[in-house]
Design an enzyme around this catalytic site. Structure first.
Site, short mmCIF file in Angstrom:
data_model
loop_
_atom_site.label_atom_id
_atom_site.label_comp_id
_atom_site.label_asym_id
_atom_site.label_seq_id
_atom_site.Cartn_x
_atom_site.Cartn_y
_atom_site.Cartn_z
CG ASP A 113 -10.79 -1.28 4.72
OD1 ASP A 113 -11.09 -1.87 5.76
OD2 ASP A 113 -9.71 -0.65 4.60
CG ASP A 149 -7.96 2.24 0.62
OD1 ASP A 149 -9.12 2.68 0.70
OD2 ASP A 149 -7.36 1.69 1.58
CB SER A 186 -0.89 -0.04 1.24
OG SER A 186 -1.68 1.11 1.34
CE LYS A 215 -7.57 -2.72 6.56
NZ LYS A 215 -7.88 -1.28 6.56
CE LYS A 231 -4.11 3.58 2.27
NZ LYS A 231 -5.39 3.08 2.82
CD GLU A 259 -9.01 -0.94 0.46
OE1 GLU A 259 -8.06 -1.14 -0.33
OE2 GLU A 259 -8.89 -1.06 1.70
N GLY A 296 -4.37 -4.62 5.83
CA GLY A 296 -3.29 -4.42 6.80
C GLY A 296 -3.51 -3.15 7.59
CE LYS A 348 -4.85 -0.02 0.30
NZ LYS A 348 -5.57 -0.86 1.27
O1 SMG Z 1 -0.53 -2.54 6.67
O2 SMG Z 1 0.40 -2.17 4.74
C1 SMG Z 1 -0.41 -1.89 5.63
C2 SMG Z 1 -1.28 -0.70 5.43
C3 SMG Z 1 -2.36 -0.99 4.45
O3 SMG Z 1 -3.41 0.83 3.38
C4 SMG Z 1 -3.38 0.11 4.35
N1 SMG Z 1 -4.26 0.23 5.36
O4 SMG Z 1 -7.50 1.49 4.59
O5 SMG Z 1 -6.55 -0.30 4.00
C5 SMG Z 1 -6.52 0.75 4.61
C6 SMG Z 1 -5.31 1.21 5.39
C7 SMG Z 1 -5.66 1.51 6.81
C8 SMG Z 1 -4.54 2.03 7.63
S1 SMG Z 1 -4.02 3.58 7.10
C9 SMG Z 1 -2.94 4.17 8.27
MG MG Z 2 -8.59 0.44 3.07
#
Ligand code: SMG
Ligand code: MG
Length: 358
Positions: free
Chosen positions: A227, A177, A123, A251, A151, A202, A279, A149
């Site tokens: 999510d 996401d 991510s 998750k 953001k 996402e 994650g 992925k």
């Molecule tokens: O654990 O690699 C990881 C982070 C993956 O993008 C990630 N998590 O919305 O999926 C999500 C985010 C939530 C945490 S953002 C700090």
């Molecule tokens: Mg997410």
């Protein structure tokens, strides 16, 4: 624990992870669980101090009161507390770890893992500019990650996605996401993402608004994946039946534990809905369980299960190392990893650096 690089999402920029660990001490041995809540209630309503408080005030006393419990009983013992799923998940996982360490069973065996290693994605946070984004993505590709992925948020979407698609080529697995940053007024704009052959988008809208995701799913070719909205099996089935989501990010922390996560997996498998493991920047303690979960048959897409060095210079367990874009499912009893208790003791007194909101 300082992150090796800041992680920016639509809701904030994080430079460190404040980690809440649960340790259960039983007459059959100890167990550990990692709470995935963030320092501030900006991903969900839960946050580290809140989780610590609900565990201290309600969950731990109820569990101690219950006497002999197995992991499968924990959810019903804690059910009188509404919500607080991340806190409950950490407690249940610690009990499960103790139970399985005592019986010599690994998380993978107990969960029903069907492969010894899992495909990993990474991510990638919102970057200061396109050049730094491309450099970061190129580094991950070099390391072997099987899916990227990105953001996104309003103002950081079409351009970065186009640039990364051009870098990766048409075949590479790429998804985005939004962490709830858009509204239904953005549906026409989000439809432009269809040009980039994404695996999925996402959680574009707020978690309570399943209907908005139904509208988007009808308007766009890119599959919609939920999510934040998916807080349990009932919500998952409802969202699938309403065609709000055609892929689910699982998750365990968000849904109250690994046992509920497995029930969602089973419901999705039955309905041919692919799932992948999300994650929350876990240390090796939480990562071990996530990797075991991701080895279940319905997890057909690479997860946000990246290697330890994606997050931390030093991990709280032995490091998870990427080999050919995969992480190995730990085979030892319980989580299969050893908690470095001297490091945990030492880092307990480190000053905390909290998230800075966007
Ligand atoms: O654990 O690699 C990881 C982070 C993956 O993008 C990630 N998590 O919305 O999926 C999500 C985010 C939530 C945490 S953002 C700090
Ligand atoms: Mg997410």
């Amino acid at each position: 624990m300082p992150l090796v690089r800041p992680f920016e999402t639509s809701f904030g920029r994080q430079t460190a992870r404040e980690v809440l660990l649960v340790r259960v001490i039983t007459d059959a041995g100890d167990g550990w669980g990692e709470c995935v809540a963030m320092a501030d209630p900006v991903y969900s309503s839960e946050y580290v101090e809140g989780c610590a408080d609900v565990i201290r005030s309600y969950l731990a006393p109820a569990l101690l009161e219950a006497g002999t419990v197995r992991a499968a009983d924990v959810a019903s013992v804690l059910d009188f507390v509404i919500g607080h799923r991340m806190a409950k998940a950490a407690v249940e996982t610690a009990v499960l770890d103790a139970q399985l360490r005592a019986s010599g069973t690994s998380f993978g065996e107990y969960f029903g893992a069907v492969r010894p290693e899992v495909d990993c994605g990474v991510s990638v946070g919102i970057a200061p500019d396109l050049d730094s984004l491309l450099a970061e993505v190129a580094g991950y590709v070099e390391e072997g990650y099987r899916r990227i992925k990105l953001k996104i948020k309003p103002g950081w979407d079409l351009l970065p996605v186009a640039a990364v698609r051009a870098l990766l080529g048409p075949e590479a697995l790429l998804q985005v996401d939004a962490n709830t940053a858009y509204t239904i007024a953005d549906i026409d704009h989000l439809r432009e993402l269809d040009a980039f052959g994404l695996l999925l988008i996402e959680q574009p809208f707020v978690e309570e608004d399943i209907a908005a995701h139904v509208r988007l799913a009808r308007a766009i070719d890119t599959p919609v994946c939920l999510d934040e909205s998916i807080t349990g099996t009932r919500v998952a089935i409802d969202a699938i039946e309403r065609d709000a989501t055609s892929i689910i990010n699982i998750k365990a922390g968000r849904v109250g534990g690994y046992l509920e996560a497995i029930r969602i997996h089973d419901a999705c498998l039955e309905r041919d809905v692919p799932v992948w493991c999300g994650g929350m920047l876990e240390t090796g303690i939480g990562r071990a369980a996530n990797v075991a979960l991701a080895a279940l048959p319905g997890f057909t897409l690479p997860g946000d299960t990246s290697a330890s060095n994606r997050y931390f210079a030093e991990d709280l367990t032995e490091s998870f190392v990427l080999v050919d874009g995969r992480l190995a499912v730990p085979a030892g009893p319980g989580s299969g990893v050893t908690v470095r208790t001297e490091l945990v003791e030492e880092w307990k007194s480190r000053p905390t650096q909290l998230i800075t909101r966007a």
